[in-house]
Motif scaffolding. Sequence first.
Motif, PDB file in Angstrom:
ATOM      1  N   LEU A 259     -14.425  51.415 -18.334  1.00 51.33           N
ATOM      2  CA  LEU A 259     -13.338  50.004 -18.648  1.00 51.33           C
ATOM      3  C   LEU A 259     -15.145  49.945 -19.640  1.00 51.33           C
ATOM      4  O   LEU A 259     -15.586  49.658 -19.341  1.00 51.33           O
ATOM      5  CB  LEU A 259     -13.112  49.496 -17.583  1.00 51.33           C
ATOM      6  CG  LEU A 259     -12.107  49.663 -16.747  1.00 51.33           C
ATOM      7  CD1 LEU A 259     -12.311  48.733 -15.772  1.00 51.33           C
ATOM      8  CD2 LEU A 259     -10.686  49.509 -17.841  1.00 51.33           C
ATOM      9  N   PRO A 260     -14.710  48.732 -20.341  1.00 54.03           N
ATOM     10  CA  PRO A 260     -15.549  47.586 -21.006  1.00 54.03           C
ATOM     11  C   PRO A 260     -16.027  46.663 -19.931  1.00 54.03           C
ATOM     12  O   PRO A 260     -15.398  46.410 -18.630  1.00 54.03           O
ATOM     13  CB  PRO A 260     -14.824  47.098 -22.435  1.00 54.03           C
ATOM     14  CG  PRO A 260     -13.818  47.549 -22.282  1.00 54.03           C
ATOM     15  CD  PRO A 260     -13.071  48.648 -21.228  1.00 54.03           C
ATOM     16  N   PRO A 261     -17.537  46.368 -20.313  1.00 52.57           N
ATOM     17  CA  PRO A 261     -17.893  45.913 -19.231  1.00 52.57           C
ATOM     18  C   PRO A 261     -17.022  44.169 -18.748  1.00 52.57           C
ATOM     19  O   PRO A 261     -17.088  43.546 -18.169  1.00 52.57           O
ATOM     20  CB  PRO A 261     -18.817  45.193 -19.574  1.00 52.57           C
ATOM     21  CG  PRO A 261     -19.381  46.298 -20.785  1.00 52.57           C
ATOM     22  CD  PRO A 261     -18.782  46.947 -20.801  1.00 52.57           C
ATOM     23  N   ASP A 262     -16.164  43.947 -19.274  1.00 49.13           N
ATOM     24  CA  ASP A 262     -15.662  41.787 -19.372  1.00 49.13           C
ATOM     25  C   ASP A 262     -14.698  42.488 -18.987  1.00 49.13           C
ATOM     26  O   ASP A 262     -13.641  41.250 -18.974  1.00 49.13           O
ATOM     27  CB  ASP A 262     -15.431  41.377 -20.873  1.00 49.13           C
ATOM     28  CG  ASP A 262     -14.936  42.842 -21.863  1.00 49.13           C
ATOM     29  OD1 ASP A 262     -14.876  43.746 -21.705  1.00 49.13           O
ATOM     30  OD2 ASP A 262     -13.869  41.744 -22.698  1.00 49.13           O
ATOM     31  N   ASP A 266     -12.013  42.248 -13.891  1.00 48.50           N
ATOM     32  CA  ASP A 266     -10.851  42.296 -13.365  1.00 48.50           C
ATOM     33  C   ASP A 266      -9.258  43.203 -12.752  1.00 48.50           C
ATOM     34  O   ASP A 266      -8.113  43.445 -12.098  1.00 48.50           O
ATOM     35  CB  ASP A 266      -9.681  41.784 -14.809  1.00 48.50           C
ATOM     36  CG  ASP A 266     -10.105  40.315 -15.911  1.00 48.50           C
ATOM     37  OD1 ASP A 266     -10.801  39.679 -14.391  1.00 48.50           O
ATOM     38  OD2 ASP A 266     -10.257  40.545 -16.759  1.00 48.50           O
ATOM     39  N   GLU A 267     -10.326  44.550 -12.732  1.00 50.93           N
ATOM     40  CA  GLU A 267      -9.250  45.513 -12.898  1.00 50.93           C
ATOM     41  C   GLU A 267      -9.342  45.137 -10.589  1.00 50.93           C
ATOM     42  O   GLU A 267     -10.373  45.020 -10.200  1.00 50.93           O
ATOM     43  CB  GLU A 267     -11.334  47.440 -12.191  1.00 50.93           C
ATOM     44  CG  GLU A 267     -10.271  48.146 -12.363  1.00 50.93           C
ATOM     45  CD  GLU A 267     -10.043  48.757 -11.102  1.00 50.93           C
ATOM     46  OE1 GLU A 267      -8.603  49.699 -10.521  1.00 50.93           O
ATOM     47  OE2 GLU A 267     -10.479  48.272 -10.229  1.00 50.93           O
ATOM     48  N   PRO A 268      -8.186  45.812 -10.436  1.00 49.71           N
ATOM     49  CA  PRO A 268      -7.670  44.765  -8.534  1.00 49.71           C
ATOM     50  C   PRO A 268      -8.448  45.637  -7.831  1.00 49.71           C
ATOM     51  O   PRO A 268      -9.099  44.828  -6.689  1.00 49.71           O
ATOM     52  CB  PRO A 268      -6.431  45.944  -8.918  1.00 49.71           C
ATOM     53  CG  PRO A 268      -5.940  45.658 -10.317  1.00 49.71           C
ATOM     54  CD  PRO A 268      -6.815  46.177 -10.791  1.00 49.71           C
ATOM     55  N   GLY A 269      -9.290  46.407  -7.088  1.00 49.22           N
ATOM     56  CA  GLY A 269      -9.911  47.639  -7.062  1.00 49.22           C
ATOM     57  C   GLY A 269     -11.741  46.934  -6.863  1.00 49.22           C
ATOM     58  O   GLY A 269     -11.683  46.384  -5.978  1.00 49.22           O
ATOM     59  N   VAL A 270     -11.741  46.215  -8.026  1.00 55.44           N
ATOM     60  CA  VAL A 270     -12.926  45.950  -8.219  1.00 55.44           C
ATOM     61  C   VAL A 270     -12.620  44.319  -7.944  1.00 55.44           C
ATOM     62  O   VAL A 270     -13.632  43.635  -6.339  1.00 55.44           O
ATOM     63  CB  VAL A 270     -13.629  45.350  -9.537  1.00 55.44           C
ATOM     64  CG1 VAL A 270     -14.821  44.477  -9.474  1.00 55.44           C
ATOM     65  CG2 VAL A 270     -13.787  46.677 -10.704  1.00 55.44           C
ATOM     66  N   ALA A 271     -11.939  43.867  -7.765  1.00 58.20           N
ATOM     67  CA  ALA A 271     -11.752  42.237  -7.330  1.00 58.20           C
ATOM     68  C   ALA A 271     -11.387  42.360  -5.760  1.00 58.20           C
ATOM     69  O   ALA A 271     -11.492  41.964  -4.896  1.00 58.20           O
ATOM     70  CB  ALA A 271      -9.858  41.470  -7.896  1.00 58.20           C
ATOM     71  N   ILE A 272     -10.066  42.803  -5.021  1.00 62.97           N
ATOM     72  CA  ILE A 272     -11.010  43.522  -3.684  1.00 62.97           C
ATOM     73  C   ILE A 272     -12.229  43.771  -3.030  1.00 62.97           C
ATOM     74  O   ILE A 272     -12.273  42.533  -2.314  1.00 62.97           O
ATOM     75  CB  ILE A 272     -10.033  44.821  -3.751  1.00 62.97           C
ATOM     76  CG1 ILE A 272      -8.530  44.151  -3.403  1.00 62.97           C
ATOM     77  CG2 ILE A 272     -10.134  44.593  -1.723  1.00 62.97           C
ATOM     78  CD1 ILE A 272      -7.133  45.404  -3.398  1.00 62.97           C
ATOM     79  N   ILE A 323     -13.753  52.603  -2.992  1.00 61.20           N
ATOM     80  CA  ILE A 323     -13.465  51.348  -3.353  1.00 61.20           C
ATOM     81  C   ILE A 323     -14.342  50.861  -4.644  1.00 61.20           C
ATOM     82  O   ILE A 323     -15.665  50.475  -3.597  1.00 61.20           O
ATOM     83  CB  ILE A 323     -12.668  50.272  -3.552  1.00 61.20           C
ATOM     84  CG1 ILE A 323     -11.563  50.967  -1.857  1.00 61.20           C
ATOM     85  CG2 ILE A 323     -11.989  49.542  -4.197  1.00 61.20           C
ATOM     86  CD1 ILE A 323     -10.450  50.100  -1.776  1.00 61.20           C
ATOM     87  N   ALA A 324     -14.687  50.949  -5.903  1.00 65.26           N
ATOM     88  CA  ALA A 324     -16.228  49.977  -6.371  1.00 65.26           C
ATOM     89  C   ALA A 324     -16.004  48.590  -6.862  1.00 65.26           C
ATOM     90  O   ALA A 324     -14.874  48.540  -7.125  1.00 65.26           O
ATOM     91  CB  ALA A 324     -16.498  51.020  -7.693  1.00 65.26           C
ATOM     92  N   GLY A 325     -16.904  48.535  -6.181  1.00 65.81           N
ATOM     93  CA  GLY A 325     -16.697  46.878  -6.996  1.00 65.81           C
ATOM     94  C   GLY A 325     -17.904  46.027  -7.544  1.00 65.81           C
ATOM     95  O   GLY A 325     -18.583  47.474  -8.506  1.00 65.81           O
ATOM     96  N   THR A 326     -18.589  44.877  -7.467  1.00 61.22           N
ATOM     97  CA  THR A 326     -19.193  44.950  -9.101  1.00 61.22           C
ATOM     98  C   THR A 326     -20.947  45.299  -8.479  1.00 61.22           C
ATOM     99  O   THR A 326     -21.587  46.097  -9.339  1.00 61.22           O
ATOM    100  CB  THR A 326     -19.185  43.110  -9.250  1.00 61.22           C
ATOM    101  OG1 THR A 326     -18.270  42.937  -9.329  1.00 61.22           O
ATOM    102  CG2 THR A 326     -20.577  42.872 -10.295  1.00 61.22           C
TER     103      THR A 326
END
Length: 407
Positions: A259-262, A266-272, A323-326
Amino acid sequence: MAEYSISQIGTFEECPLQYKFIYVDRIRRPEEGVEAFLGQRFHEAMEWLYRERAFRLVPLEELLEYFEKQWTAAWHGAVKIVRKERAADDYRLLGRRFIEDYYRRHQPFDEGRVLGLERYIRFPLDDAGRYKCKGIIDRLMLAPDGAFEVHDYKTSSSPPEQGALDRDRQLGLYQVGVQTLWPEAKEVRLVWHYVACDMEMRSSRTPAALEKLKADLGALIDKIEAEREFPPHESGLCDWCAYHDLCSAKKHLAKVQALPPDRWRDEPGVAIVDAYAERWRRKKALEGETKKVEVEIKKLEGEIKEIRDAAIAFAKNEGVSVIAGTDARLRVSGKRLLTWPARGTAEREALEEELRAAGIWDEVATLDADALDRAIAQDRWPDDLRDRLKKHRLPEKRYTVTLKEDA
Ligand code: SF4
């Protein structure tokens, strides 16, 4: 039963899921590591050198030209160079050096008679023929003293210690194959050419060592045949794996990295994961405080539990285990269990009836699931009764969620 090679068995040991992609689902990928590409080209050059040797001695320059030609013809866009500081040419030059060193050490290549080059062998592992094995011997030789020699080229950077070679399964298995297919091979020598270090190493096997190897490999094949889950096993080898988009441990990361960095956050898994990591860090910080903060900690624990449930639901829906986060990852692992049916269900009534009929109801009077587990584990009751009771258990999957912060 399928035929097994040592690399196939090794793949299962390293990662059952990668094994499933390659050998069960037979999903072919064009990607290959540059190291494997280089190894393949070196093997081709050696095969050609020894094939030609039956007629003439190929000069070094001509052999290098052959290697270069094969390299250029075989090169493709999916050759993967994991080491960022290296380029394709570094590996090509490395291959040239391997050939030069090998040539100087072994010319004029007349140490014996060539019995086979890249020789494919298939043979049973045991007398009953229950286990079937296969392999490709780089070069099979008949030495002047009548011994058979199994030669193997290794382009990996460093040679193992002698003890490791004495336990090496690959060439040990080839010896089993050679002695099965050529019973006149009373003596077999195993020879490795570690060309990156210009080293030749040797080993041999006693009959007892070969019997142990056969038993060990048979047990491993049984394990592979019984495997149903094929879990991923992450390791340093993942960098060379071509199945990240299918792997439950890697596919979410692969998806968000595309995905583009911005749009990452917002990706649901990243948000979790980000929400989980943020609460988890705040809770850790509060636990270190001396003043009373139980209320805040309780509140955070409640939030973490809710996010945990969301993570499990996400993992189930997406078929992922990581699940990947930031800046962190959540590992969601599920374990299949068999549990006794809950109160108020028809299944529970049937179980209680079975216990009463067997006259053991009093022993687990209030149907304490732990007491029942203990009684079954202790072999207190006859086998047929235990088997009947076990049938009442229902399959359930329990999840654990663990946070790992990125380094
Ligand atoms: S990426 Fe790693 S864990 Fe996933 S299948 Fe490949 S080797 Fe196994």
